[in-house]
Design an enzyme around this catalytic site. Structure first.
Site, mmCIF file in Angstrom:
data_model
loop_
_atom_site.group_PDB
_atom_site.id
_atom_site.type_symbol
_atom_site.label_atom_id
_atom_site.label_comp_id
_atom_site.label_asym_id
_atom_site.label_seq_id
_atom_site.Cartn_x
_atom_site.Cartn_y
_atom_site.Cartn_z
ATOM 1 N N ASP A 134 0.950 -1.449 -0.222
ATOM 2 C CA ASP A 134 -0.046 0.267 -0.205
ATOM 3 C C ASP A 134 1.005 1.447 0.170
ATOM 4 O O ASP A 134 1.449 1.208 0.992
ATOM 5 C CB ASP A 134 -1.160 -0.236 1.190
ATOM 6 N N HIS A 141 -4.323 13.688 0.716
ATOM 7 C CA HIS A 141 -4.912 13.409 2.174
ATOM 8 C C HIS A 141 -3.457 13.157 3.315
ATOM 9 O O HIS A 141 -3.500 13.435 4.304
ATOM 10 C CB HIS A 141 -5.617 11.588 2.297
ATOM 11 N N ARG A 150 1.129 16.941 12.638
ATOM 12 C CA ARG A 150 2.352 18.277 12.374
ATOM 13 C C ARG A 150 1.697 19.375 11.562
ATOM 14 O O ARG A 150 2.080 20.098 10.793
ATOM 15 C CB ARG A 150 3.425 17.619 12.092
ATOM 16 N N GLU A 208 -9.409 4.277 -2.075
ATOM 17 C CA GLU A 208 -8.217 4.102 -3.152
ATOM 18 C C GLU A 208 -8.592 2.891 -4.141
ATOM 19 O O GLU A 208 -9.420 2.615 -4.438
ATOM 20 C CB GLU A 208 -6.947 3.207 -2.256
ATOM 21 N N ASP A 240 -9.837 0.679 1.865
ATOM 22 C CA ASP A 240 -8.024 -0.432 2.792
ATOM 23 C C ASP A 240 -8.363 0.830 4.024
ATOM 24 O O ASP A 240 -7.840 1.344 4.942
ATOM 25 C CB ASP A 240 -7.052 0.954 2.663
ATOM 26 N N GLN A 247 -4.069 1.257 15.450
ATOM 27 C CA GLN A 247 -2.696 1.816 14.430
ATOM 28 C C GLN A 247 -1.939 3.176 14.857
ATOM 29 O O GLN A 247 -0.909 3.388 15.250
ATOM 30 C CB GLN A 247 -3.498 2.848 13.131
ATOM 31 N N TYR A 251 1.724 1.516 15.651
ATOM 32 C CA TYR A 251 2.578 2.273 14.478
ATOM 33 C C TYR A 251 4.507 3.120 14.039
ATOM 34 O O TYR A 251 4.519 2.193 13.006
ATOM 35 C CB TYR A 251 1.626 3.273 13.241
ATOM 36 N N LYS A 260 -4.087 -3.073 10.044
ATOM 37 C CA LYS A 260 -4.253 -2.233 8.687
ATOM 38 C C LYS A 260 -5.690 -4.113 7.853
ATOM 39 O O LYS A 260 -5.802 -3.991 6.399
ATOM 40 C CB LYS A 260 -3.475 -1.822 7.993
ATOM 41 N N THR A 367 -4.825 6.359 -0.243
ATOM 42 C CA THR A 367 -6.516 7.402 0.342
ATOM 43 C C THR A 367 -6.213 8.405 -0.720
ATOM 44 O O THR A 367 -5.157 9.302 -1.038
ATOM 45 C CB THR A 367 -6.679 7.925 1.843
HETATM 46 MN MN MN Z 1 -4.079 3.326 2.215
#
Ligand code: MN
Length: 435
Positions: A134, A141, A150, A208, A240, A247, A251, A260, A367
């Site tokens: 992916d 996105h 951020r 996606e 997805d 996540q 992550y 995912k 995305t």
């Molecule tokens: Mn994705």
């Protein structure tokens, strides 16, 4: 390459194909189905509301030469071997199918026996997926999600240099219509001292495109960007599904994992590069000040026609909307032209270190959000991580997906002088977790 198969005046003796929003005779996507009363996988071609059984058509003796080679490659009930043949046989098959299914086609009576009503067939995955990767090429996105974490510096410094991606899980890719079970996992809210294990609280979708790999490359032999388009066998829609709370906690430092891999839904029909030829578009010029792609990612033809003019839509059907007989709520309207990198650049980058791609491998684009909030391709963006719920006509509110919610992706390609085509649906309903 525009040819007779794209003729806007072409009509089919399969009546439902004429004016069909997704599958007019100009599309002819490939897929794998099981006919009524059978579990056997068979390769088929969508034409209007019908599916043509390719092996049954071949048995009727309507193919020869390269088209026959393609039909034979499809005889094992998966598209991998046909994908491996590349553009030549695929194009010959398309040309012959177009003749056969056109009004006045001489073999219509013989082919009628090879047609099934699509509504009576079960659609399956189009190929045995060896690997699934992916990417993250939807720049709006990436910027929107980056902004949540951020605000001053949403895009990381590598974004405009590297087509960012991660290796996903091929085993949990499922065809449209497969229910998605809410995953359990470790999640920890900011106000919690320690994580707990339980059902995902922030279940999301991602809009996606999927890219199916055709001919592969040997380990150690990169694919030059100028040849990369020849390694693409077709496109599909891809949802997805993403467990945002799982996540957020898992992550770092190695990227998405269990957030995912509990399910990724694809639309079952593979829309070929040939069908999409009229809808090719130039890659959008990069904003002033952005770096040019490094030479191994830059090809003139790819920049001129490597993008797709493809409208992408997301619909949400909740239990409340369903009970009241209300229409699905449109969550987003976007366009594949919002990809910062082309499919060819994704393929070339993936193989640039010598990594071998194989026929039937699947790439996700990431995305694809449009710049405005009507075009956000995930609830993470639309509701600002759950802070701003959306109101539905049923009186319901949504921060993230609830059990019973059904998510539907659709795509539509339009261009002057061309008959519009679509991808069919990519849908899945969320069901409660088992634990
Ligand atoms: Mn994705």
């Amino acid at each position: 390459m525009i040819d007779a198969t794209h003729d806007a005046g072409l009509r089919s003796w399969v009546d439902s194909a004429n004016g069909h929003p997704d599958f007019p005779i100009q599309n002819l996507p490939l897929g794998v189905f099981s006919p009524p009363g059978s579990d056997e996988p068979r390769v088929g071609v969508a034409i209007g509301d019908m599916v043509l059984d390719l092996s049954a058509a071949h048995a009727a003796g309507v193919f020869s030469g390269e088209a026959a080679r393609a039909a034979e490659a499809a005889s094992d009930g998966a598209l991998n071997a046909l994908f491996a043949l590349g553009a030549g046989p695929r194009r010959a098959l398309r040309a012959r199918l177009s003749e056969l299914l056109a009004e006045g086609g001489a073999e219509a009576e013989r082919l009628r026996k090879a047609l099934h009503r699509a509504a009576d067939c079960a659609m399956r995955l189009p190929a045995r997926i060896g690997d699934y990767t992916d990417f993250y090429v939807g720049i709006h996105h990436a910027a929107n999600v980056g902004k949540l974490f951020r605000p001053d510096n949403p895009l990381l410094p590598n974004y405009k240099w590297v087509p960012i991606g991660y290796h996903g899980r091929a085993s949990s890719v499922v065809p449209s219509g497969t229910p998605i079970r809410r995953p359990n996992g470790q999640r920890k809210r900011a106000d919690e001292a320690a994580p707990s294990f339980g059902p995902c609280r922030n279940l999301d979708y991602e809009l996606e495109l999927g890219v199916w790999i055709g001919p592969g490359n040997a380990l150690g032999e990169p694919i030059p960007v100028g040849e990369a388009a020849g390694h693409v066998a077709g496109y599909c829609l891809l949802n997805d599904w993403s467990a945002r709370d799982i996540q957020a906690w898992e992550y770092q430092p190695l990227g998405p994992f269990l957030a995912k891999s509990f399910g990724s839904t694809v639309s079952p029909w593979v829309v070929t590069p040939e069908a999409l030829a009229p809808f090719r578009a130039p890659q959008r010029p990069r904003p002033e000040g952005d770096p040019a792609p490094l030479p191994y990612l830059l090809d003139g033809a790819d920049q001129r026609e490597g993008a797709l003019a493809l409208e992408l839509e997301v619909l949400l059907l909740t239990p409340g909307l369903r009970e009241k007989g209300l229409a699905p709520h449109r969550l987003a309207l976007s366009d594949a032209r919002h990809m910062y990198w082309t499919a060819a650049q994704m393929v070339a980058h993936h193989a640039s270190n010598g990594c071998n791609l194989a026929p039937g491998d699947l790439l996700g684009t990431g995305t694809i959000s449009a710049p405005g909030k009507e075009g956000f391709g995930s609830l993470l963006e639309t509701t600002q991580g759950g802070k701003r719920p959306i109101a539905l006509a049923s009186g319901e509110e949504r921060r993230f997906l609830e059990d019973g919610d059904e998510l539907i992706l659709a795509a539509r390609a339009e261009a002057d002088g061309a008959v519009p085509i679509g991808f069919g649906e990519c849908r899945g309903v969320v069901v409660g977790g088992g634990a």
